[in-house]
Design a protein around this motif. Structure first.
Motif, PDB file in Angstrom:
ATOM      1  N   ALA A  17       8.294 -13.949 -11.502  1.00 37.14           N
ATOM      2  CA  ALA A  17       7.990 -13.062 -10.417  1.00 37.14           C
ATOM      3  C   ALA A  17       7.045 -11.912 -11.062  1.00 37.14           C
ATOM      4  CB  ALA A  17       9.416 -12.173 -10.090  1.00 37.14           C
ATOM      5  N   ILE A  18       7.416 -11.581 -12.281  1.00 34.38           N
ATOM      6  CA  ILE A  18       6.832 -10.274 -12.787  1.00 34.38           C
ATOM      7  C   ILE A  18       5.140 -10.868 -13.276  1.00 34.38           C
ATOM      8  CG2 ILE A  18       7.612 -10.425 -15.390  1.00 34.38           C
ATOM      9  CD1 ILE A  18       6.988  -7.017 -13.635  1.00 34.38           C
ATOM     10  N   GLU A  19       4.967 -11.873 -13.423  1.00 33.22           N
ATOM     11  CA  GLU A  19       3.828 -12.387 -13.841  1.00 33.22           C
ATOM     12  C   GLU A  19       2.815 -12.446 -12.506  1.00 33.22           C
ATOM     13  OE1 GLU A  19       1.680 -16.825 -14.743  1.00 33.22           O
ATOM     14  OE2 GLU A  19       3.496 -16.176 -15.824  1.00 33.22           O
ATOM     15  N   ILE A  20       3.670 -12.735 -11.458  1.00 33.80           N
ATOM     16  CA  ILE A  20       2.631 -12.505 -10.037  1.00 33.80           C
ATOM     17  C   ILE A  20       2.421 -10.915  -9.856  1.00 33.80           C
ATOM     18  CG2 ILE A  20       2.717 -12.923  -7.521  1.00 33.80           C
ATOM     19  CD1 ILE A  20       4.418 -15.511  -8.210  1.00 33.80           C
ATOM     20  N   TYR A  21       3.518 -10.263  -9.970  1.00 33.16           N
ATOM     21  CA  TYR A  21       3.313  -8.814  -9.764  1.00 33.16           C
ATOM     22  C   TYR A  21       2.219  -8.270 -10.736  1.00 33.16           C
ATOM     23  CZ  TYR A  21       8.021  -9.003  -7.371  1.00 33.16           C
ATOM     24  OH  TYR A  21       9.238  -9.204  -6.490  1.00 33.16           O
ATOM     25  N   ARG A  22       2.519  -8.463 -11.770  1.00 36.73           N
ATOM     26  CA  ARG A  22       1.426  -7.797 -12.650  1.00 36.73           C
ATOM     27  C   ARG A  22      -0.133  -8.111 -12.231  1.00 36.73           C
ATOM     28  NH1 ARG A  22       4.898  -9.184 -17.699  1.00 36.73           N
ATOM     29  NH2 ARG A  22       5.846  -7.210 -18.145  1.00 36.73           N
ATOM     30  N   GLU A  23      -0.052  -9.443 -12.210  1.00 40.38           N
ATOM     31  CA  GLU A  23      -1.563 -10.071 -11.683  1.00 40.38           C
ATOM     32  C   GLU A  23      -2.165  -9.281 -10.340  1.00 40.38           C
ATOM     33  OE1 GLU A  23      -3.904 -14.256 -11.098  1.00 40.38           O
ATOM     34  OE2 GLU A  23      -1.954 -14.306 -11.828  1.00 40.38           O
ATOM     35  N   HIS A  24      -1.405  -8.922  -9.615  1.00 42.11           N
ATOM     36  CA  HIS A  24      -1.929  -8.544  -8.317  1.00 42.11           C
ATOM     37  C   HIS A  24      -1.607  -7.343  -7.889  1.00 42.11           C
ATOM     38  CE1 HIS A  24      -3.029 -12.813  -7.436  1.00 42.11           C
ATOM     39  NE2 HIS A  24      -1.837 -13.111  -8.014  1.00 42.11           N
ATOM     40  N   TRP A  25      -0.838  -6.584  -8.570  1.00 44.35           N
ATOM     41  CA  TRP A  25      -0.379  -5.252  -8.289  1.00 44.35           C
ATOM     42  C   TRP A  25      -1.437  -4.208  -7.754  1.00 44.35           C
ATOM     43  CZ3 TRP A  25       4.662  -4.213  -7.738  1.00 44.35           C
ATOM     44  CH2 TRP A  25       5.300  -3.246  -7.658  1.00 44.35           C
ATOM     45  N   GLU A  26      -2.501  -4.255  -8.240  1.00 43.82           N
ATOM     46  CA  GLU A  26      -3.444  -3.135  -7.936  1.00 43.82           C
ATOM     47  C   GLU A  26      -4.586  -3.633  -6.832  1.00 43.82           C
ATOM     48  OE1 GLU A  26      -3.566  -0.004  -8.997  1.00 43.82           O
ATOM     49  OE2 GLU A  26      -1.922  -0.277 -10.258  1.00 43.82           O
ATOM     50  N   LYS A  27      -4.357  -4.999  -6.520  1.00 42.42           N
ATOM     51  CA  LYS A  27      -5.132  -5.672  -5.444  1.00 42.42           C
ATOM     52  C   LYS A  27      -4.967  -4.997  -4.321  1.00 42.42           C
ATOM     53  CE  LYS A  27      -6.122 -10.012  -7.814  1.00 42.42           C
ATOM     54  NZ  LYS A  27      -5.828 -11.468  -7.821  1.00 42.42           N
ATOM     55  N   ASP A  28      -6.087  -5.007  -3.469  1.00 38.46           N
ATOM     56  CA  ASP A  28      -6.070  -4.054  -2.325  1.00 38.46           C
ATOM     57  C   ASP A  28      -6.304  -5.159  -1.130  1.00 38.46           C
ATOM     58  OD1 ASP A  28      -8.170  -2.651  -0.108  1.00 38.46           O
ATOM     59  OD2 ASP A  28      -6.669  -1.210  -1.116  1.00 38.46           O
ATOM     60  N   ASP A  29      -5.532  -4.600  -0.011  1.00 39.88           N
ATOM     61  CA  ASP A  29      -5.860  -5.384   1.518  1.00 39.88           C
ATOM     62  C   ASP A  29      -5.832  -4.315   2.372  1.00 39.88           C
ATOM     63  OD1 ASP A  29      -5.803  -7.998   2.971  1.00 39.88           O
ATOM     64  OD2 ASP A  29      -4.078  -6.965   3.866  1.00 39.88           O
ATOM     65  N   ASP A  30      -7.068  -4.105   2.903  1.00 45.53           N
ATOM     66  CA  ASP A  30      -7.309  -3.234   4.025  1.00 45.53           C
ATOM     67  C   ASP A  30      -6.922  -1.702   3.717  1.00 45.53           C
ATOM     68  OD1 ASP A  30      -8.775  -4.594   5.718  1.00 45.53           O
ATOM     69  OD2 ASP A  30      -7.001  -5.224   6.925  1.00 45.53           O
ATOM     70  N   GLY A  31      -7.077  -1.264   2.393  1.00 43.51           N
ATOM     71  CA  GLY A  31      -6.603   0.097   1.947  1.00 43.51           C
ATOM     72  C   GLY A  31      -5.311   0.160   1.290  1.00 43.51           C
ATOM     73  N   ASP A  32      -4.536  -1.183   1.446  1.00 40.47           N
ATOM     74  CA  ASP A  32      -2.867  -0.976   0.841  1.00 40.47           C
ATOM     75  C   ASP A  32      -2.951  -1.829  -0.463  1.00 40.47           C
ATOM     76  OD1 ASP A  32      -2.028   0.839   2.960  1.00 40.47           O
ATOM     77  OD2 ASP A  32      -1.635  -0.677   4.174  1.00 40.47           O
ATOM     78  N   SER A  33      -2.460  -1.179  -1.451  1.00 41.80           N
ATOM     79  CA  SER A  33      -2.351  -2.215  -2.555  1.00 41.80           C
ATOM     80  C   SER A  33      -1.215  -3.055  -2.654  1.00 41.80           C
ATOM     81  CB  SER A  33      -1.928  -1.505  -3.840  1.00 41.80           C
ATOM     82  OG  SER A  33      -0.648  -0.602  -3.657  1.00 41.80           O
ATOM     83  N   PHE A  34      -1.118  -4.328  -2.943  1.00 39.27           N
ATOM     84  CA  PHE A  34      -0.357  -5.284  -3.158  1.00 39.27           C
ATOM     85  C   PHE A  34       1.058  -4.639  -3.794  1.00 39.27           C
ATOM     86  CE2 PHE A  34       2.244  -8.344  -5.950  1.00 39.27           C
ATOM     87  CZ  PHE A  34       2.226  -9.283  -5.210  1.00 39.27           C
ATOM     88  N   GLY A  35       1.098  -3.732  -4.506  1.00 39.92           N
ATOM     89  CA  GLY A  35       2.136  -3.131  -5.222  1.00 39.92           C
ATOM     90  C   GLY A  35       2.887  -2.321  -3.910  1.00 39.92           C
ATOM     91  N   SER A  36       2.053  -1.505  -3.156  1.00 38.69           N
ATOM     92  CA  SER A  36       2.789  -1.082  -1.993  1.00 38.69           C
ATOM     93  C   SER A  36       3.611  -1.742  -0.982  1.00 38.69           C
ATOM     94  CB  SER A  36       1.642  -0.262  -1.509  1.00 38.69           C
ATOM     95  OG  SER A  36       0.795  -0.957  -0.520  1.00 38.69           O
ATOM     96  N   PHE A  37       2.955  -2.958  -0.813  1.00 37.73           N
ATOM     97  CA  PHE A  37       3.608  -4.073  -0.083  1.00 37.73           C
ATOM     98  C   PHE A  37       5.061  -4.430  -0.741  1.00 37.73           C
ATOM     99  CE2 PHE A  37      -0.574  -6.523   0.587  1.00 37.73           C
ATOM    100  CZ  PHE A  37      -1.150  -5.673   1.507  1.00 37.73           C
ATOM    101  N   ILE A  38       4.951  -4.582  -2.090  1.00 31.19           N
ATOM    102  CA  ILE A  38       6.165  -4.947  -2.620  1.00 31.19           C
ATOM    103  C   ILE A  38       7.458  -3.739  -2.517  1.00 31.19           C
ATOM    104  CG2 ILE A  38       7.112  -5.654  -4.836  1.00 31.19           C
ATOM    105  CD1 ILE A  38       5.553  -7.849  -3.547  1.00 31.19           C
ATOM    106  N   VAL A  39       6.713  -2.572  -2.927  1.00 28.88           N
ATOM    107  CA  VAL A  39       7.821  -1.332  -2.795  1.00 28.88           C
ATOM    108  C   VAL A  39       8.200  -1.313  -1.338  1.00 28.88           C
ATOM    109  CG1 VAL A  39       7.950   1.082  -2.474  1.00 28.88           C
ATOM    110  CG2 VAL A  39       6.671  -0.016  -4.514  1.00 28.88           C
ATOM    111  N   ASP A  40       7.579  -1.549  -0.529  1.00 34.02           N
ATOM    112  CA  ASP A  40       8.057  -1.675   1.005  1.00 34.02           C
ATOM    113  C   ASP A  40       8.975  -2.704   1.237  1.00 34.02           C
ATOM    114  OD1 ASP A  40       6.570   0.421   1.801  1.00 34.02           O
ATOM    115  OD2 ASP A  40       5.327  -0.596   3.150  1.00 34.02           O
ATOM    116  N   ASP A  41       8.780  -4.118   0.533  1.00 35.42           N
ATOM    117  CA  ASP A  41       9.770  -5.033   0.675  1.00 35.42           C
ATOM    118  C   ASP A  41      10.979  -4.814   0.004  1.00 35.42           C
ATOM    119  OD1 ASP A  41       7.683  -6.380   2.157  1.00 35.42           O
ATOM    120  OD2 ASP A  41       7.320  -7.918   0.233  1.00 35.42           O
TER     121      ASP A  41
END
Length: 136
Positions: free
Chosen positions: A83-107
């Motif tokens: 899990a952390i490998e995926i999180y680290r690789e994509h954490w800062e990536k952006d989708d329409d102004g929202d980061s992957f990390g923000s999706f994960i925190v919401d999840d």
């Protein structure tokens, strides 16, 4: 002969439409698979969530929501390193102004609200930078 060329043109035009429709169908199918993966998390069906997420990623290996569901399915069943490998690789990536990390925190919050927790969620949040809040 002229009629045959017209027929051939119509067939090829139809083929182009079919290719376009396949791409649209793939996107729709991907979204359905992703929804199934996400819902499986709320049913604590980690293996099913992983399987659906992998189907999503067969269609689009860079689809952030699919990657998030895959990582979450790993995390909630104790596969922290994957899990952390995926999180680290994509954490800062952006989708329409929202980061992957923000999706994960919401999840994590949504799952917590549904009574589903795992101690490693705190560990993830401590190891990775605080993402900017999602757009309203």
């Amino acid at each position: 002969q002229r009629v045959k060329l017209i027929d051939l043109h119509q067939q090829l035009s139809g083929y182009d439409d079919e290719i376009f429709n396949k791409k649209e169908s793939d996107r729709q199918l991907m979204r359905r698979f992703n929804t199934a993966s996400f819902k499986a998390l709320f049913l604590k069906r980690w293996d099913e969530s992983e399987a659906w997420a992998r189907k999503v990623l067969e269609i689009d290996p860079d689809y952030l929501y699919g990657l998030g569901n895959l990582a979450n399915s790993f995390l909630y069943r104790g596969r922290y390193n994957e899990a952390i490998e995926i999180y680290r690789e994509h954490w800062e990536k952006d989708d329409d102004g929202d980061s992957f990390g923000s999706f994960i925190v919401d999840d994590f919050e949504r799952l917590k609200d549904a009574g589903i927790t795992h101690p490693d969620t705190k560990r993830v949040l401590m190891e990775l930078p605080t993402p900017k809040p999602r757009s309203p």
